[in-house]
Design an enzyme around this catalytic site. Structure first.
Site, PDB file in Angstrom:
ATOM      1  N   HIS A 144       4.765 -51.792 -88.683  1.00 45.61           N
ATOM      2  CA  HIS A 144       3.393 -51.640 -89.163  1.00 45.61           C
ATOM      3  C   HIS A 144       2.657 -52.981 -89.085  1.00 45.61           C
ATOM      4  CE1 HIS A 144       4.867 -47.925 -91.037  1.00 45.61           C
ATOM      5  NE2 HIS A 144       3.643 -47.632 -91.415  1.00 45.61           N
TER       6      HIS A 144
ATOM      7  N   ASN B  79      11.185 -57.737 -89.480  1.00 45.85           N
ATOM      8  CA  ASN B  79      10.377 -56.665 -90.068  1.00 45.85           C
ATOM      9  C   ASN B  79      10.916 -56.221 -91.422  1.00 45.85           C
ATOM     10  OD1 ASN B  79       8.436 -54.519 -90.220  1.00 45.85           O
ATOM     11  ND2 ASN B  79      10.002 -53.097 -89.467  1.00 45.85           N
TER      12      ASN B  79
END
Lengths: 350, 350
Positions: free
Chosen positions: B158, B190
């Site tokens: 994201h 991440n």
């Protein structure tokens, strides 16, 4: 703050193998499979106190949990009050070309030109009176600089060739802006095979009353023979390194029959930014227009109905004629285009 | 026509060294020198007859040599009759984010969000009800696909975190479009350091009533230790390989004091898309906003006057708090932001 060393020598460094162009053909592969999802987490959910060195503003008023907002509590586009981030593509409208500039690579996205039998016969411009110039319409921090090319080992390669804009000095001068340039391998490419290819495009005016050409750079992936992964890899030149050296160049050619709503013979070509032997057939570099679109992120003929399309290389022999650099210099004037003659047996004429 | 092999394994392949970020700092170097020109020729001037397989159209009418054209004999922009090439940047306006998409890399250019203390307290959305989805507003040939990420070895990372959009299910769902994703290294990035960094941004709402964050990918050059040249090199994943794996990610943070025309505390950060040890100080990744601008080709604060600017990391301690993945899963609810407390001595709290 610059920590960069000048890339003094470069030459034909890209060493782009033939396998690379395979990446262009990877279009229309299998239909999408019902890919299962990969478990992944982007964010944390903890929110302990942060540290600061100045007094805090008033505490926020918490809303009740699970409240459904009547209107969004945030305004993501509100950041535009500080300026729209872009990207800005710096459209340039000159008399001899129209172009769009890529502020990340400091090369154009595309440069479009138009040639006709008449425009190529006019001789108001002389390249000896033209000088390479930075494009001052582009903000300083995003434009390519003369010094970026200096001693880079690469030519300042015209995307719209100067020889296509001889019809006036202003037209020719317009092609010398760096926004019409990309770093190109000189010997064996810009000064040789690519030049013969540009000449092929001009020769099309022998058969078509109007020819439009869109030219630009590509940065294509190549399969790493060691780990099998596909990677895009390109040099950047300049001080600091900021002007990308494309791995390939494309031309999309629209050869028009001159009638309103008439037929358009389309051809697309992708050539590696590397030495290319003169005996390599031009048709080896022909690709579907869609392949250039997928690789460049651009669209070239979205408004051209299929019924108006013809295939250029089925209409004419897509082949180059080799004329060495010295010979071109001895006969600088463009003779009138010859009218269509019997097809030549060999694609290469020395 | 696909000739590609699936890149099955990838992992933390980028192996981006610390030296890479030096490229970001190459701003404001020496003034332009009077670079001498490099002799280069792009084009030939010969125009012998080409070959064709169909009868020629009428011969063109030559204009007199050296005639000065009253109006240009060509119309370069006329190619737009076949469609404007673009690039189109696919602006998306969702309730939780605004973004711009790059059709060449199949990643966003930037994704902008807005968080407030109140928006983070609202809990109408649950990520367990959200699903990754292709962005069908982008033409099929230019969008990232679910299958491109499948078995790529990278997370669908994201850009605007799901945890920043808990205020409604629609808001959260909006963050799961692939146009809000880039391929990110999972373990160590991440799911770890990048997640702690996102948490840092949320914690800013303890001190600022309104925080805007622009996030996106970068493709930075690295100096080749063998030949000394600077190269951009990044993997592309998918079938065919078409989604770029960024070498770095940036965030530009605008922490607002909540007053109309008030002060804005600016911070910019660039992190490599690679494993980052948790004990690495966040401030090591702080860069001037202009460095992100030069690298991305974007502009983030062109309309923000210097008098309104403050420096984020001089206002708050720019540091992460490490909370491991399992612990985050055990305490999924976001506690209300703590009000400003005494500055912590250590930037890292285990």
């Amino acid at each position: 703050m610059s920590k960069f060393t000048i890339a003094v020598v470069a030459g034909a460094s890209a060493a782009v193998g033939a396998a690379t162009t395979a990446a262009l053909y990877g279009i229309g592969s299998k239909k999408e499979s019902s890919a299962s999802t990969i478990a992944t987490t982007t964010t944390t959910v903890s929110n302990p106190g942060a540290t600061r060195t100045t007094p805090p503003p008033p505490a926020p008023v918490p809303l009740p949990r699970n409240a459904v907002p009547l209107q969004p509590p945030v305004d993501p586009a509100g950041v535009f009050q500080y300026g729209f981030p872009g990207p800005v593509s710096d459209i340039r409208n000159a008399c001899s070309l129209t172009s769009s500039f890529n502020r990340t690579t400091r090369n154009p996205h595309w440069v479009a030109e138009h040639i006709t039998p008449a425009s190529l016969l006019m001789t108001g411009g002389d390249r000896r009176h033209s000088y390479f110039a930075e494009d001052e319409s582009i903000p300083e921090k995003f434009r390519a600089k003369l010094k970026d090319y200096f001693r880079s080992g690469y030519d300042r390669g015209h995307q719209v060739p100067a020889a296509d804009a001889k019809w006036s000095q202003e037209a020719m001068d317009s092609t010398f802006a760096l926004s019409n340039m990309c770093p190109q391998v000189g010997d064996g490419f810009n000064r040789d095979y690519w030049a013969h290819f540009e000449d092929f495009c001009r020769r099309l005016t022998s058969f078509y009353p109007s020819v439009r050409i869109v030219t630009g750079p590509l940065y294509l992936p190549k399969r790493d023979p060691v780990d099998g992964k596909w990677r895009v890899s390109y040099e950047v030149v300049g001080h600091p390194p900021n002007v990308a050296v494309p791995t390939h160049f494309y031309k999309v050619v629209f050869a028009e029959d001159g009638k309103t709503g008439g037929k358009v013979s389309l051809g697309a070509f992708v050539l590696p930014n590397d030495r290319i032997p003169n005996d390599k057939p031009l048709q080896d570099f022909e690709v579907p227009v869609e392949a250039v679109e997928r690789a460049s992120g651009l669209e070239f003929a979205s408004l051209l109905p299929p019924a108006r399309r013809k295939k250029l290389c089925q209409e004419v022999s897509c082949s180059i004629i080799v004329k060495e650099y010295a010979e071109r210099q001895r006969t600088p004037l463009t003779p009138p285009p010859a009218k269509g003659i019997a097809a030549q047996a060999s694609p290469i004429q020395k």
